[in-house]
Write a protein that holds these residues in place. Sequence first.
Motif, short mmCIF file in Angstrom:
data_model
loop_
_atom_site.label_atom_id
_atom_site.label_comp_id
_atom_site.label_asym_id
_atom_site.label_seq_id
_atom_site.Cartn_x
_atom_site.Cartn_y
_atom_site.Cartn_z
N ARG A 22 0.84 -1.20 0.00
CA ARG A 22 0.00 0.00 0.00
C ARG A 22 0.88 1.25 0.00
N PRO A 23 0.35 2.38 -0.52
CA PRO A 23 1.16 3.61 -0.58
C PRO A 23 1.77 4.02 0.75
N SER A 24 1.03 3.86 1.86
CA SER A 24 1.59 4.25 3.15
C SER A 24 2.79 3.38 3.52
N GLN A 25 2.74 2.11 3.19
CA GLN A 25 3.85 1.22 3.47
C GLN A 25 5.04 1.54 2.56
N VAL A 26 4.74 1.83 1.29
CA VAL A 26 5.80 2.18 0.35
C VAL A 26 6.52 3.45 0.81
N ALA A 27 5.78 4.42 1.33
CA ALA A 27 6.40 5.66 1.81
C ALA A 27 7.43 5.37 2.90
N ASP A 28 7.17 4.34 3.71
CA ASP A 28 8.11 3.99 4.77
C ASP A 28 9.43 3.43 4.21
N HIS A 29 9.41 3.00 2.94
CA HIS A 29 10.61 2.45 2.32
C HIS A 29 11.45 3.51 1.59
N THR A 30 10.97 4.77 1.60
CA THR A 30 11.67 5.80 0.84
C THR A 30 13.12 5.97 1.30
N GLU A 31 13.34 5.90 2.59
CA GLU A 31 14.70 6.10 3.10
C GLU A 31 15.64 5.00 2.61
N LEU A 32 15.19 3.75 2.67
CA LEU A 32 16.08 2.68 2.20
C LEU A 32 16.31 2.77 0.70
N MET A 33 15.31 3.24 -0.05
CA MET A 33 15.51 3.45 -1.49
C MET A 33 16.60 4.49 -1.73
N GLY A 34 16.54 5.59 -0.98
CA GLY A 34 17.56 6.62 -1.12
C GLY A 34 18.94 6.12 -0.73
N GLU A 35 19.02 5.30 0.32
CA GLU A 35 20.30 4.75 0.74
C GLU A 35 20.89 3.85 -0.35
N GLU A 36 20.04 3.01 -0.94
CA GLU A 36 20.54 2.12 -1.99
C GLU A 36 20.96 2.91 -3.23
N ALA A 37 20.20 3.93 -3.59
CA ALA A 37 20.55 4.74 -4.77
C ALA A 37 21.85 5.50 -4.54
N GLU A 38 22.02 6.05 -3.34
CA GLU A 38 23.24 6.79 -3.02
C GLU A 38 24.46 5.87 -3.01
N SER A 39 24.28 4.64 -2.50
CA SER A 39 25.41 3.72 -2.44
C SER A 39 25.88 3.31 -3.83
N VAL A 40 24.96 3.27 -4.78
CA VAL A 40 25.32 2.88 -6.15
C VAL A 40 26.25 3.90 -6.80
N CYS A 41 25.98 5.19 -6.55
CA CYS A 41 26.75 6.22 -7.26
C CYS A 41 27.76 6.94 -6.37
N ARG A 42 27.91 6.53 -5.12
CA ARG A 42 28.77 7.24 -4.17
C ARG A 42 30.23 7.25 -4.62
N ASP A 43 30.70 6.15 -5.19
CA ASP A 43 32.12 6.03 -5.52
C ASP A 43 32.44 6.35 -6.98
N TRP A 44 31.46 6.86 -7.71
CA TRP A 44 31.74 7.26 -9.09
C TRP A 44 32.71 8.44 -9.10
N ARG A 45 33.49 8.54 -10.18
CA ARG A 45 34.44 9.63 -10.36
C ARG A 45 34.20 10.30 -11.71
N PRO A 46 34.40 11.62 -11.80
CA PRO A 46 34.19 12.31 -13.07
C PRO A 46 34.99 11.66 -14.20
#
Length: 433
Positions: A56-80
Amino acid sequence: MVCHPELVHRMLRDSRTFDKGGPQYDRLRILMGDGVVTCRHEAHRRQRRLLQPDFRPSQVADHTELMGEEAESVCRDWRPGQAIDVSAAMMTFTTGVISRVLFSDSLNAATTAEVRHSLAAIVRGLFVRTVVPVEALFRVPTPANRRYRHAVDRVHAIIDAAIAERRLGAPRDDLLGTLLEATRDDGSRKAITEQEVHDHLVSLLLTGSESPSMGLASAFSLLAEHPETEHRLHAELDAVLAGGRRPGPDDLPRLVYTRCVVTETLRHSPPGWLFTRVTTKETHFAGCRLPRGATVLYSPYLLHHDPASFPDPDRFLPERWLPGQASDEQHRALTPFAAGSRKCIGDVLSMAEMTVALATVAGRWRLRHLPGPVEQPRPGATLGPRSLVMTCETRAHTPVDTSPREASLAPRATAAPGTHESRRAGDNGVDDA
């Protein structure tokens, strides 16, 4: 082959007559068992009701933080200037998200990586097994067949191990916890079997990683080909996510144009591009007599590229989906998640994770195509770029107070599109199922 949106909706809403089946689902059942994705009509309602609260949308909203953590971890070590395998990076992201939704932190980094590599091997082998339904060919011990069989065995073994480990540990508030609780007969409903727990997890792990990763890879490829669209996206991200922070649940309704980019990507390059249904009885449909057991196909890609529904359909134009722009007919013609009672149970989750990933990565980096021809999306079990390599460039943020009109294409207080648009796609949301 059903080629008109109204006929497709009529078919999908009559799941009793047009059940999931045909060569596509016969092969998927061998892989996934009878989980919510592949089960027959008579089993679907019970399975859907069991899993629905976790999506449900309310449950999905609770997952927003972990989504952001996973997205940030994917691109954290990229270099120009670094060459990035965008397809692999997005698969890493979506596998990380769905693994945490299903299992919390039960899978360590090494196991999650093994799941990711196994799923990639499964997807490569699945399509040919669907279009060439000659089982004997796939029993020959060729290297490709051995890789596919090993990948399938490893995914099943990893899931069995996660279930066994959880039974010995403390209960967790995740989908595995929901399923294990449902194996206990409390008198209010029939308990599900151990096999059903396994089948649900396999189904959701595969579909929850592959399709959104293909959609995200397509989105970054299309943005690189459309700099004006990319500029407008960046302007909104700089306005809403000042300082390059990760999006939270309160930000999602304000990322109006970002969501439009996701929606237009799903129209232009839908990961799920071809599906089948099988008639359970003789029926008359659109003036044709269909015997029992007839295989009926429909293609979201075909519907999404019909100029009768979408003028200039090959053009990537996220503005089509700005509030008030798309007609009811266009919303009905957009079917990336199917429709009716069998509409994808994870549609809200997928839209949220794609929006979060796009906002997080594009808020920090510009992805540019390498010199030479751009890889076109290739049809397989899903549609999308499977080996998309791009270079990354650090992005300078637009000062928020320099041009309010450019910085955001919609008022910051706009909240309606937060869940409304994805739930109209296909004309009905998950709560209607």
